[in-house]
Design an enzyme around this catalytic site. Structure first.
Site, mmCIF file in Angstrom:
data_model
loop_
_atom_site.group_PDB
_atom_site.id
_atom_site.type_symbol
_atom_site.label_atom_id
_atom_site.label_comp_id
_atom_site.label_asym_id
_atom_site.label_seq_id
_atom_site.Cartn_x
_atom_site.Cartn_y
_atom_site.Cartn_z
ATOM 1 N N ALA A 32 0.874 -1.188 0.000
ATOM 2 C CA ALA A 32 0.000 0.000 0.000
ATOM 3 C C ALA A 32 0.906 1.233 0.000
ATOM 4 O O ALA A 32 0.809 2.110 0.865
ATOM 5 C CB ALA A 32 -0.964 -0.014 1.181
ATOM 6 N N GLY A 36 5.859 8.384 1.099
ATOM 7 C CA GLY A 36 6.828 8.123 2.166
ATOM 8 C C GLY A 36 7.723 6.938 1.800
ATOM 9 O O GLY A 36 8.950 6.982 1.955
ATOM 10 N N HIS A 37 7.098 5.876 1.304
ATOM 11 C CA HIS A 37 7.881 4.701 0.879
ATOM 12 C C HIS A 37 8.816 5.081 -0.271
ATOM 13 O O HIS A 37 9.951 4.598 -0.347
ATOM 14 C CB HIS A 37 6.956 3.570 0.403
ATOM 15 C CG HIS A 37 6.120 2.969 1.482
ATOM 16 N ND1 HIS A 37 4.745 3.070 1.496
ATOM 17 C CD2 HIS A 37 6.455 2.258 2.586
ATOM 18 C CE1 HIS A 37 4.268 2.435 2.557
ATOM 19 N NE2 HIS A 37 5.292 1.937 3.231
ATOM 20 N N GLY A 147 11.393 4.292 7.903
ATOM 21 C CA GLY A 147 10.868 5.650 8.078
ATOM 22 C C GLY A 147 10.782 6.029 9.549
ATOM 23 O O GLY A 147 10.559 5.186 10.413
ATOM 24 N N ASP A 150 7.483 5.488 12.123
ATOM 25 C CA ASP A 150 7.459 4.358 13.059
ATOM 26 C C ASP A 150 8.736 4.445 13.897
ATOM 27 O O ASP A 150 9.649 3.629 13.762
ATOM 28 C CB ASP A 150 7.381 3.043 12.286
ATOM 29 C CG ASP A 150 6.087 2.950 11.504
ATOM 30 O OD1 ASP A 150 5.023 2.946 12.136
ATOM 31 O OD2 ASP A 150 6.139 2.934 10.261
ATOM 32 N N VAL A 176 7.353 11.754 5.897
ATOM 33 C CA VAL A 176 6.823 12.525 4.766
ATOM 34 C C VAL A 176 5.370 12.864 5.104
ATOM 35 O O VAL A 176 4.599 11.989 5.505
ATOM 36 C CB VAL A 176 6.910 11.724 3.450
ATOM 37 C CG1 VAL A 176 6.340 12.534 2.292
ATOM 38 C CG2 VAL A 176 8.361 11.339 3.159
ATOM 39 N N SER A 185 0.819 7.407 5.595
ATOM 40 C CA SER A 185 0.742 6.065 6.174
ATOM 41 C C SER A 185 -0.136 5.215 5.262
ATOM 42 O O SER A 185 -1.111 5.722 4.688
ATOM 43 C CB SER A 185 0.072 6.160 7.553
ATOM 44 O OG SER A 185 -0.376 4.887 7.967
ATOM 45 N N ARG A 187 -2.148 3.149 6.213
ATOM 46 C CA ARG A 187 -3.469 3.075 6.854
ATOM 47 C C ARG A 187 -4.366 4.248 6.472
ATOM 48 O O ARG A 187 -5.588 4.153 6.627
ATOM 49 C CB ARG A 187 -3.310 3.034 8.378
ATOM 50 C CG ARG A 187 -2.725 1.728 8.866
ATOM 51 C CD ARG A 187 -2.402 1.800 10.334
ATOM 52 N NE ARG A 187 -1.651 0.640 10.758
ATOM 53 C CZ ARG A 187 -2.201 -0.464 11.260
ATOM 54 N NH1 ARG A 187 -3.491 -0.534 11.419
ATOM 55 N NH2 ARG A 187 -1.444 -1.488 11.608
HETATM 56 O O1 PAF Z 1 7.016 -0.678 8.827
HETATM 57 C C1 PAF Z 1 6.528 -1.660 8.219
HETATM 58 O O2 PAF Z 1 5.915 -1.521 7.164
HETATM 59 C C2 PAF Z 1 6.680 -3.043 8.813
HETATM 60 O O3 PAF Z 1 6.591 -3.026 10.194
HETATM 61 C C3 PAF Z 1 7.980 -3.769 8.353
HETATM 62 C C4 PAF Z 1 9.218 -3.066 8.847
HETATM 63 C C5 PAF Z 1 7.991 -3.862 6.840
HETATM 64 C C6 PAF Z 1 8.000 -5.196 8.916
HETATM 65 O O4 PAF Z 1 6.890 -5.928 8.498
#
Ligand code: PAF
Length: 280
Positions: A32, A36-37, A147, A150, A176, A185, A187
């Site tokens: 998803a 940010g990713h 990131g 978290d 971000v 996020s 979510r």
């Molecule tokens: O931050 C996340 O998306 C998850 O916790 C991770 C680090 C990919 C582990 O499943």
């Protein structure tokens, strides 16, 4: 971009790359994907010859089966986004591939995983540590990217890597935000239009809290005001709003050098987290 679903094939591809002297960056995700990713991918691409992004919704880090079932899964779109930004490898394994044996290993990070997220999501960081260890073993990257949204996860993984002597560097990338401040996020994709507006209360609470604390107000009073701020938004339920040490995340009672504000709240049934450094 190459897509691998099996560990054996991925390992053999990476072995050839490493033998040719290529450096490997790993960006672990649960898919998803959002901007940010893509920052994590960009950071990895800038520092490594080959960037591997894993997309795997890890069941062992969910302490609530409804949350796991509802977690957004958008693999086809993720694949397109990754190809567009020039990611080299997508690793998208099945549960069977990642958990060939039932998960029994448990991790304990002492005080670090008993507070904040650890308190509200028991077992969460043990599951994160397990899957991240597996990914580190499979990919054996030179660098791995996480990131700062978290933030506690970042600290847990840093401890994991140093205690288990993983031969890699942990790199962290700033949060971000959307133009109105909402932290990006996966979510957020589950929020309705209205929920999206309500979710801004997290960032606003952090900004408000920071400003009040800097102005000299006591933490207890600020917490009380933040709770009232969240309660005033229908369907928002504050889980925690805390001030902690940036290094070990122990909770502190007053502002000093090296502290961070962290918040978690439900917006409807979507649980969101965010944080803000006090010193920046
Ligand atoms: O931050 C996340 O998306 C998850 O916790 C991770 C680090 C990919 C582990 O499943």
């Amino acid at each position: 971009m190459r897509l691998f679903e099996e560990i054996k094939q991925l390992r053999s591809f990476l072995w050839t790359q490493k033998a040719a002297g290529k450096s490997i960056g790993l960006v672990p995700t649960m898919g998803a994907l959002h901007a940010g990713h893509l920052q994590l991918i960009a950071a990895s691409k800038a520092e490594n010859d080959i960037t591997v992004c894993s997309v795997y919704v890890n069941p062992t880090q969910f302490n609530n089966s409804a949350d796991l079932a509802k977690y957004p899964r958008t693999l086809a779109k993720d694949q397109e986004m990754l190809a567009e930004v020039g990611c080299d490898v997508l690793f998208a394994p099945s549960n069977q591939e990642m958990y060939q044996l039932p998960a029994q290993l448990k991790f304990d990070f002492g005080a670090l995983d008993k507070t904040l997220e650890g308190e509200f999501r028991p077992g969460h960081f043990s599951g994160v540590a397990l899957v991240v260890s597996k990914l580190f073993n499979i990919v054996q990257p030179h660098r791995a990217y996480f990131g700062q949204k978290d933030y506690q996860q970042l600290k847990v993984i840093t401890k994991l890597a140093s205690e288990l002597l993983f031969d890699l560097e942990i790199k962290s990338v700033p949060i971000v935000r959307e133009s109105d401040g909402l932290a990006m996020s996966s979510r957020n994709q589950r929020l309705s239009e209205q929920g999206r507006q309500k979710a801004l209360v997290l960032f606003h609470s952090l900004q408000f809290g920071k400003q009040q604390l800097k102005a000299g107000k006591g933490l207890a009073e600020v917490k009380h005001l933040v709770k009232a701020k969240c309660d005033a938004v229908h369907d928002v339920r504050l889980e925690y709003f805390e001030l902690a040490d940036v290094e070990n995340l122990s909770l502190v009672e007053s502002v000093r050098n090296g502290t961070i504000l962290l918040i978690a709240a439900f917006v409807g049934d979507v649980r969101l987290i965010d944080n803000l450094m006090m010193d920046e």
